[in-house]
Design an enzyme around this catalytic site. Structure first.
Site, PDB file in Angstrom:
ATOM      1  N   VAL A 124      64.413  23.472 -25.315  1.00  0.00           N
ATOM      2  CA  VAL A 124      65.706  23.044 -25.842  1.00  0.00           C
ATOM      3  C   VAL A 124      65.542  22.453 -27.244  1.00  0.00           C
ATOM      4  O   VAL A 124      66.352  22.715 -28.142  1.00  0.00           O
ATOM      5  CB  VAL A 124      66.373  22.024 -24.905  1.00  0.00           C
ATOM      6  CG1 VAL A 124      67.706  21.536 -25.483  1.00  0.00           C
ATOM      7  CG2 VAL A 124      66.597  22.633 -23.517  1.00  0.00           C
TER       8      VAL A 124
ATOM      9  N   VAL B 252      56.848  14.850 -33.079  1.00  0.00           N
ATOM     10  CA  VAL B 252      55.898  15.875 -32.659  1.00  0.00           C
ATOM     11  C   VAL B 252      54.521  15.264 -32.450  1.00  0.00           C
ATOM     12  O   VAL B 252      54.183  14.237 -33.035  1.00  0.00           O
ATOM     13  CB  VAL B 252      55.791  17.013 -33.701  1.00  0.00           C
ATOM     14  CG1 VAL B 252      57.096  17.793 -33.786  1.00  0.00           C
ATOM     15  CG2 VAL B 252      55.406  16.464 -35.076  1.00  0.00           C
TER      16      VAL B 252
ATOM     17  N   TYR C 227      60.675  14.223  -9.310  1.00  0.00           N
ATOM     18  CA  TYR C 227      61.257  14.431 -10.635  1.00  0.00           C
ATOM     19  C   TYR C 227      62.700  13.937 -10.663  1.00  0.00           C
ATOM     20  O   TYR C 227      63.103  13.184 -11.563  1.00  0.00           O
ATOM     21  CB  TYR C 227      61.193  15.914 -11.008  1.00  0.00           C
ATOM     22  CG  TYR C 227      61.901  16.266 -12.288  1.00  0.00           C
ATOM     23  CD1 TYR C 227      61.361  15.938 -13.519  1.00  0.00           C
ATOM     24  CD2 TYR C 227      63.107  16.966 -12.260  1.00  0.00           C
ATOM     25  CE1 TYR C 227      62.011  16.269 -14.701  1.00  0.00           C
ATOM     26  CE2 TYR C 227      63.763  17.310 -13.425  1.00  0.00           C
ATOM     27  CZ  TYR C 227      63.211  16.966 -14.646  1.00  0.00           C
ATOM     28  OH  TYR C 227      63.869  17.300 -15.808  1.00  0.00           O
TER      29      TYR C 227
ATOM     30  N   GLY D  98      61.437  47.930 -12.867  1.00  0.00           N
ATOM     31  CA  GLY D  98      62.186  48.699 -11.892  1.00  0.00           C
ATOM     32  C   GLY D  98      61.773  48.437 -10.464  1.00  0.00           C
ATOM     33  O   GLY D  98      61.932  49.298  -9.581  1.00  0.00           O
TER      34      GLY D  98
END
Length: 322
Positions: free
Chosen positions: A14, A34, A144, A193
């Site tokens: 996100v 960061v 969580y 597939g």
């Protein structure tokens, strides 16, 4: 004057999209938290390098001049947790570190703190046609979800004590370009597939496209009525697992090959194989009501479910050809 944002978790699924969306935005200055400088820098973004968001202090540069914190970073939900005490591990990061960050934000004069939580605070499953709403009593099941609920409670208490404008956003499953885990597995199956035994599932699940979640977060950054509120967020269109596979297959140009195996048999087989939680996600319903988002904030999804699936599929197919 531009609003100064601090975004944690800016390198995540996100966070990356939010940073890209804000690039060159005339209303915001963006600071991204960061752990290390990214290989590709986004023009106009100020990067604050710290070990993690627990290292943010009022004295440090990360919070200087910040008006709004968008807190995306967390210890995320994992299927097979190796921690000896998963709840304690989640609490340490999602509750303890989050509250530490919020207290530092208060001391630094931050006005608003947007906490991206999870629908898991509400619970894991809804009765068909009875979506969760913000007024429901939380009922988290796993560590969580419990940690996210406890973080929400701690932030509300801090807001009551200090006046910090806390906004809580509980997304459902987020999908979009670059999505991983089960959603990526579905695309892999469809592209190959592979016949899938999911042709007779009648559940209903809410999803939220990455673009819609980013749009809603930005609405919460600036809208006065968002202060001290909790929101459940989705695309506003629910689908069964069967419908999702059909529509995703169409987006991929690989029509879904679905076998109509009865739901009870799928659940039984998954339980025998020790995959009961997976069968719940495939066959159970989990719906949310976004009426509050629409009425209180005047927000509406900016992309439809099919548009979100198209973007997700095209990104996936592009990656496969590289």
């Amino acid at each position: 004057m531009k609003t100064q944002l601090l975004i944690t978790g800016s390198s995540g699924f996100v966070g990356r999209q939010l940073i890209q969306h804000l690039q060159g935005h005339s209303d915001y200055n963006v600071r991204a938290l960061v752990r290390r400088m990214p290989d590709v820098l986004v023009t106009g973004v100020d990067y604050a390098v710290l070990p993690d968001f627990s290292a943010v202090t009022v004295e440090g540069p990360a919070l200087q001049g910040v008006d709004v914190v968008v807190h995306l970073a967390s210890r995320v939900h994992v299927m097979n947790d190796t921690e000896s005490d998963p709840l304690e591990a989640f609490r340490r990061v999602n509750v303890g570190y989050t509250l530490q960050l919020a207290r530092s934000a208060v001391a630094a004069g931050v006005k608003r703190f947007i906490f991206v939580s999870s629908v898991k605070v509400n619970g894991e499953q809804t009765a068909l046609g009875r979506p969760y709403s913000e007024t429901d009593i939380p009922s988290p099941v796993d560590p969580y979800g419990v940690s996210k609920m406890e973080a929400e409670d701690a932030l509300r208490e801090l807001a009551a004590q200090t006046g910090l404008e806390v906004v809580i956003v509980r997304p459902v499953l987020v999908y979009g370009p670059g999505v991983k885990a089960n959603f990526a597995n579905m695309m892999k199956w469809l592209k190959k597939g592979v016949p899938l035994p999911f042709g007779a599932i009648t559940n209903q699940r809410s999803l939220v496209a990455l673009d819609n979640l980013v749009s809603f977060i930005l609405t919460c950054v600036s809208h006065p009525a968002a202060a001290h509120q909790t929101f459940l967020i989705s695309d506003g269109e629910d689908v069964s697992t069967t419908q999702l596979l059909i529509r995703l297959g169409k987006s991929m140009g690989s029509p879904a090959r679905l076998i109509p195996v009865p739901e009870w048999l799928l659940v039984l087989g998954a339980t025998i194989l020790g995959r009961k939680a997976l069968s719940q996600r495939l066959c159970g319903s989990l719906q949310v009501d976004i009426t509050k988002c629409q009425q209180l904030l005047g927000w509406a999804p900016i992309v439809t479910l099919d548009e979100g699936l198209d973007a997700t599929a095209q990104h996936y197919l592009g990656e496969q050809t590289q």
